[in-house]
Design an enzyme around this catalytic site. Sequence first.
Site, PDB file in Angstrom:
ATOM      1  N   SER A 125       1.018  -0.852  -0.435  1.00  0.00           N
ATOM      2  CA  SER A 125      -0.194   0.183  -0.187  1.00  0.00           C
ATOM      3  C   SER A 125       0.475   1.131   0.102  1.00  0.00           C
ATOM      4  CB  SER A 125      -1.020  -0.230   1.204  1.00  0.00           C
ATOM      5  OG  SER A 125      -1.415   0.987   1.392  1.00  0.00           O
ATOM      6  N   GLU A 127       0.462   3.973   1.452  1.00  0.00           N
ATOM      7  CA  GLU A 127       0.576   4.549   2.969  1.00  0.00           C
ATOM      8  C   GLU A 127       1.682   4.072   3.842  1.00  0.00           C
ATOM      9  OE1 GLU A 127      -2.207   5.644   5.502  1.00  0.00           O
ATOM     10  OE2 GLU A 127      -3.706   6.160   3.256  1.00  0.00           O
ATOM     11  N   TYR A 151      -1.839   0.594  10.389  1.00  0.00           N
ATOM     12  CA  TYR A 151      -2.239  -0.500   8.828  1.00  0.00           C
ATOM     13  C   TYR A 151      -0.811  -0.023   7.781  1.00  0.00           C
ATOM     14  CZ  TYR A 151      -3.953  -0.875   4.305  1.00  0.00           C
ATOM     15  OH  TYR A 151      -3.779  -1.181   2.904  1.00  0.00           O
TER      16      TYR A 151
HETATM   17  P1  NAP Z   1     -11.116  -5.220   1.398  1.00  0.00           P
HETATM   18  O1  NAP Z   1     -12.346  -4.983   0.596  1.00  0.00           O
HETATM   19  O2  NAP Z   1     -11.364  -4.631   3.196  1.00  0.00           O
HETATM   20  O3  NAP Z   1     -11.277  -6.585   1.746  1.00  0.00           O
HETATM   21  C1  NAP Z   1     -10.225  -7.924   2.165  1.00  0.00           C
HETATM   22  C2  NAP Z   1     -10.693  -9.176   2.352  1.00  0.00           C
HETATM   23  O4  NAP Z   1      -9.315  -9.038   3.594  1.00  0.00           O
HETATM   24  C3  NAP Z   1     -12.135  -9.184   3.207  1.00  0.00           C
HETATM   25  O5  NAP Z   1     -13.008  -9.061   2.510  1.00  0.00           O
HETATM   26  C4  NAP Z   1     -12.440 -10.494   3.723  1.00  0.00           C
HETATM   27  O6  NAP Z   1     -12.625 -11.563   3.215  1.00  0.00           O
HETATM   28  C5  NAP Z   1     -10.300 -11.054   4.456  1.00  0.00           C
HETATM   29  N1  NAP Z   1      -9.847 -10.072   5.618  1.00  0.00           N
HETATM   30  C6  NAP Z   1      -9.013 -11.022   6.120  1.00  0.00           C
HETATM   31  N2  NAP Z   1      -8.395 -10.918   7.252  1.00  0.00           N
HETATM   32  C7  NAP Z   1      -9.497  -9.743   8.155  1.00  0.00           C
HETATM   33  C8  NAP Z   1      -9.774  -8.750   8.613  1.00  0.00           C
HETATM   34  N3  NAP Z   1      -9.018  -8.857  10.317  1.00  0.00           N
HETATM   35  N4  NAP Z   1      -9.967  -7.737   8.786  1.00  0.00           N
HETATM   36  C9  NAP Z   1     -11.160  -6.963   7.616  1.00  0.00           C
HETATM   37  N5  NAP Z   1     -11.210  -8.499   7.160  1.00  0.00           N
HETATM   38  C10 NAP Z   1      -9.924  -9.130   6.871  1.00  0.00           C
HETATM   39  O7  NAP Z   1     -10.074  -4.835   0.684  1.00  0.00           O
HETATM   40  P2  NAP Z   1      -9.946  -4.326  -0.943  1.00  0.00           P
HETATM   41  O8  NAP Z   1      -9.680  -3.322  -0.502  1.00  0.00           O
HETATM   42  O9  NAP Z   1     -10.092  -5.458  -1.625  1.00  0.00           O
HETATM   43  O10 NAP Z   1      -7.800  -4.619  -0.796  1.00  0.00           O
HETATM   44  C11 NAP Z   1      -7.113  -5.528  -0.998  1.00  0.00           C
HETATM   45  C12 NAP Z   1      -5.846  -5.413  -0.370  1.00  0.00           C
HETATM   46  O11 NAP Z   1      -5.366  -4.521  -1.215  1.00  0.00           O
HETATM   47  C13 NAP Z   1      -5.730  -5.477   1.187  1.00  0.00           C
HETATM   48  O12 NAP Z   1      -4.865  -6.238   1.749  1.00  0.00           O
HETATM   49  C14 NAP Z   1      -6.070  -3.572   0.581  1.00  0.00           C
HETATM   50  O13 NAP Z   1      -4.869  -3.583   1.841  1.00  0.00           O
HETATM   51  C15 NAP Z   1      -4.760  -2.843   0.169  1.00  0.00           C
HETATM   52  N6  NAP Z   1      -4.578  -2.735  -0.743  1.00  0.00           N
HETATM   53  C16 NAP Z   1      -6.209  -1.536  -0.896  1.00  0.00           C
HETATM   54  C17 NAP Z   1      -6.176  -0.399  -1.510  1.00  0.00           C
HETATM   55  C18 NAP Z   1      -7.046   1.008  -1.502  1.00  0.00           C
HETATM   56  O14 NAP Z   1      -7.121   1.655  -2.035  1.00  0.00           O
HETATM   57  N7  NAP Z   1      -8.551  -0.639  -1.614  1.00  0.00           N
HETATM   58  C19 NAP Z   1      -4.568   0.122  -1.314  1.00  0.00           C
HETATM   59  C20 NAP Z   1      -3.859  -0.472  -0.925  1.00  0.00           C
HETATM   60  C21 NAP Z   1      -3.629  -1.754  -0.655  1.00  0.00           C
HETATM   61  P3  NAP Z   1     -13.066 -12.829   4.485  1.00  0.00           P
HETATM   62  O15 NAP Z   1     -14.220 -11.714   5.783  1.00  0.00           O
HETATM   63  O16 NAP Z   1     -13.402 -13.252   3.538  1.00  0.00           O
HETATM   64  O17 NAP Z   1     -11.801 -13.242   4.664  1.00  0.00           O
END
Ligand code: NAP
Length: 330
Positions: A125, A127, A151
Amino acid sequence: MKTALITGITGQDGAYLSRYLLEKDYKVIGITRNLQSGNSNGLNFLGIENDVQLVEANVFDLSNIIRLLEKYKPDEFYNLAAQSSVGLSFEQPIGTLEYNIISVANILEAIRIVDKKIKIYQSSSSEMYGNVAQNKLPIDEDFIIHPASPYAISKAAAHWTCVNYREAYNLFISSGILFNHESVLRRQNFVTKKIISSALKIKQNELDFLKVGNTSIKRDWGYAPEYVKVMWKMLNVSKPNDYIICTGEAHTLQEFIDKVFIKLGLDPQKFVKFDKALYRPVELEVIYGNPHKAKTELEWDYSLSFDDLLDKLIDDEIKYREWWMSRKSK
Ligand code: NAP
């Protein structure tokens, strides 16, 4: 047919990546922490719930990951699962550090043990870079990492664990250092989703106003369905590497709000209220990146303007609301 294993398949990126890989004729296996939680709305909304196979797994249990790798023999492993909210990480610092770091170490260790040929994508990220002096922007891959939230610390530790496994064990691991990317599948606790869904509710007289915190922050926002395509690309080039994925432009949150409200025919002055309680202990003021390396080495082609992004987010939210209503009435 290639097989992809995706952690975090029920999240925003997991759902869009699954759709993209299915279009490419992959067999998609998705890992979730709880099969009974009924959180596959995103997959359902995209119409792919029956085309992917969901499995329940505990990424803290090394033997569980090893069994999954032996059973499904994936060609590619996309690690998207994380506690992904910066705000929540200040409330749950230990849980965020624990999940986001240990899960990655377990996955890498399992792959090292079972089959070093499995290619790995890790979601890192922007971040991780923290508060960068404005005269040093835009951020590129060589910037010093100086995380400013639990985070961000967790993502930085996971990122360097990946670099270490790539260098020490010669695993094919690529990390996408993604800047904010948005979609209708964002959870409600993310500000962009909150702004758009609240504005639509205000328009329908279902809500009186939107409450926001610090709107002077500037972010580099992109469209999630486009960003997931580059995850696949990173695993389908000759060498693994780390890439910044962003638009290269920053806009204030205030601009985001104003444009969304105006596009919907609403006066932002009338319907937006500020709430100091929504400020974070440390906030990144301005952040934007330089996508040059991804554009040249991966031929990544992202051409949406900020206005295009907002139009897509609003259109998708309207479709999502219709889908949600029709689902409820069944
Ligand atoms: P998201 O919608 O929050 O989904 C993350 C998934 O991780 C959830 O559906 C959940 O699936 C699982 N999970 C496992 N452990 C968790 C916990 N302790 N708390 C909450 N969820 C947990 O994330 P996203 O936006 O798709 O992002 C995907 C990845 O990219 C993540 O690693 C995020 O940190 C990274 N990222 C995102 C962004 C952005 O702008 N979206 C930017 C940079 C990096 P289950 O409940 O089914 O297990």
